[in-house]
Design an enzyme around this catalytic site. Structure first.
Site, PDB file in Angstrom:
ATOM      1  N   CYS A 170      -0.830  -3.228 -23.268  1.00 16.88           N
ATOM      2  CA  CYS A 170      -0.006  -2.183 -23.878  1.00 16.88           C
ATOM      3  C   CYS A 170       1.145  -2.747 -24.700  1.00 16.88           C
ATOM      4  O   CYS A 170       1.824  -1.993 -25.395  1.00 16.88           O
ATOM      5  CB  CYS A 170       0.544  -1.276 -22.787  1.00 16.88           C
ATOM      6  SG  CYS A 170      -0.742  -0.670 -21.676  1.00 16.88           S
ATOM      7  N   HIS A 211       8.881   2.086 -22.905  1.00  8.81           N
ATOM      8  CA  HIS A 211       7.441   2.035 -22.605  1.00  8.81           C
ATOM      9  C   HIS A 211       7.061   3.207 -21.706  1.00  8.81           C
ATOM     10  O   HIS A 211       6.162   3.977 -22.015  1.00  8.81           O
ATOM     11  CB  HIS A 211       7.113   0.712 -21.930  1.00  8.81           C
ATOM     12  CG  HIS A 211       5.686   0.575 -21.527  1.00  8.81           C
ATOM     13  ND1 HIS A 211       4.664   0.459 -22.446  1.00  8.81           N
ATOM     14  CD2 HIS A 211       5.100   0.547 -20.294  1.00  8.81           C
ATOM     15  CE1 HIS A 211       3.512   0.355 -21.809  1.00  8.81           C
ATOM     16  NE2 HIS A 211       3.746   0.411 -20.508  1.00  8.81           N
ATOM     17  N   HIS A 246      -0.359   7.875 -24.318  1.00 12.27           N
ATOM     18  CA  HIS A 246      -0.257   6.423 -24.203  1.00 12.27           C
ATOM     19  C   HIS A 246      -1.373   5.810 -25.044  1.00 12.27           C
ATOM     20  O   HIS A 246      -2.555   5.883 -24.695  1.00 12.27           O
ATOM     21  CB  HIS A 246      -0.382   6.018 -22.743  1.00 12.27           C
ATOM     22  CG  HIS A 246      -0.177   4.558 -22.492  1.00 12.27           C
ATOM     23  ND1 HIS A 246       0.180   3.666 -23.482  1.00 12.27           N
ATOM     24  CD2 HIS A 246      -0.288   3.815 -21.347  1.00 12.27           C
ATOM     25  CE1 HIS A 246       0.273   2.456 -22.974  1.00 12.27           C
ATOM     26  NE2 HIS A 246       0.002   2.522 -21.684  1.00 12.27           N
TER      27      HIS A 246
END
Length: 353
Positions: A117, A245, A282
């Site tokens: 990520c 995040h 996401h």
């Protein structure tokens, strides 16, 4: 430092920066029940997806062309410009990446970042360093991630996805993320400033705490070190907004809150914080590029996006969350932070042009 002179984005809100900004302003998640594949035997059933089943390389070709056109690159300039990618790697990734660069008239593929990520932020840091160190006059950075059955199954089987279908970063009652479609491209150019720039990448920091395969250190030491390295490179500006995040998992959000407070003293408790993953989903390897676009839009429109899905405070996340729409950036500097499994973290300091 490097100026972002061309920027193009695709999210579940639709194609383009205006569609993304309208979605962010609405504070309504771009989430719906998954129809791209069968989720009947899954715990989770929602994602932020576009219609159909987009191909990442086809999407990136259009976005790269769009970003290069906005940056005003001639065919001759494209031919001297390398490409840095952020993608989930497969058997044919290298070959398709080379084909993509050639189709867009770019010189070559310098790297394909796959650091989970944090891949896009790592790719942006890589490109910014190449430009700042005068190795390249400009670099195109692009990344994509579209929700597919295998990745959805992996996250669902691990119990990571929220069965509720609503992501609640830093909130009491959070249960996990909602995956999202995302792709973006940016042209990073040797800093010149002026009206042609969306923003500047002025600092970057990469760390890997390597403490556990999937769990973060509760004290946030790894991402805090990435934040501090990025700030030092940028000259230690005061950060007014953090695009976090924050995937709305209990352990990761708590560790990231600790990292922000540890990495931004004495400003950590005052900086506005939100995670836009609650809105656009996401986007995995594309997260950093999509969130670069979010920060660019926040600078240009004079307001930062809300931390959607919030139910109430969590003692493990004592941050100054953006809960009211229309909140203005407190300073001319923002921080974009992304972390990934294995303990990788990349922080970017972004400045108004």
């Amino acid at each position: 430092m490097a100026d972002v002179t061309g920027l193009a984005v695709l999210t579940a809100y639709g194609h383009g920066l205006p569609a993304l900004w309208d979605g962010l302003k609405s504070a309504t998640p771009a989430t719906s029940r998954v129809t791209r594949f069968d989720t009947a035997h899954r715990h989770a059933h929602h994602a932020a997806t576009l219609p159909g089943d987009p191909d990442p390389f086809a999407a990136l070709r259009g976005l790269i062309d769009e970003a290069c056109e906005e940056a005003g690159l001639s065919p001759e300039q494209r031919a001297r410009t390398p490409l840095v990618l952020a993608l989930h790697a497969g058997r044919d990734t290298a070959a398709r990446a080379r084909t993509l660069a050639a189709a867009c008239g770019l010189r070559e593929v310098l790297a394909v970042h796959t650091a989970a990520c944090a891949a896009s932020n790592s790719a942006l840091a890589d490109a910014a360093e190449l430009v700042a160190d005068l190795a390249e006059e400009r670099v195109v950075v692009a990344g994509a991630s579209f929700v597919d059955a295998s990745m959805f199954a992996a996250f669902d089987s691990a119990g990571i996805l929220t069965p509720e279908g609503v992501s609640r970063p830093f909130s009491a009652g959070r249960e996990g993320p909602v995956l999202g479609d995302g792709a973006a491209a940016a042209v990073l150019t040797r800093a010149a400033g002026g009206t042609g720039s969306w923003l500047r990448v002025t600092g970057w920091g990469n760390t890997c705490e390597a403490d556990h395969v999937v769990r973060p250190r509760p004290d946030g030491r790894g991402p805090a070190a990435a934040i501090q390295a990025a700030l030092a490179r940028a000259g230690n500006p005061r950060i007014g907004y953090v695009n976090a995040h924050a995937t709305a998992t209990p352990a990761f959000d708590a560790a990231e809150a600790a990292a922000i407070l540890r990495g931004l003293p004495p400003d950590g408790a005052d900086a506005h914080v939100s995670s836009t993953k609650a809105l656009h989903g996401h986007c995995l390897e594309a997260s950093g590029l999509v969130e670069l676009a979010v920060c660019a839009l926040a600078f240009r429109n004079g307001q930062v996006p809300v931390n959607a899905g919030y139910l109430g405070p969590d003692a493990d996340c004592p941050l100054n969350l953006v809960l009211e729409p229309g909140t203005a950036p407190a300073t001319g500097h923002m921080l974009s932070l992304n972390t990934g499994f294995g303990g990788v973290s990349t922080a970017l300091v972004l400045a108004a042009p």
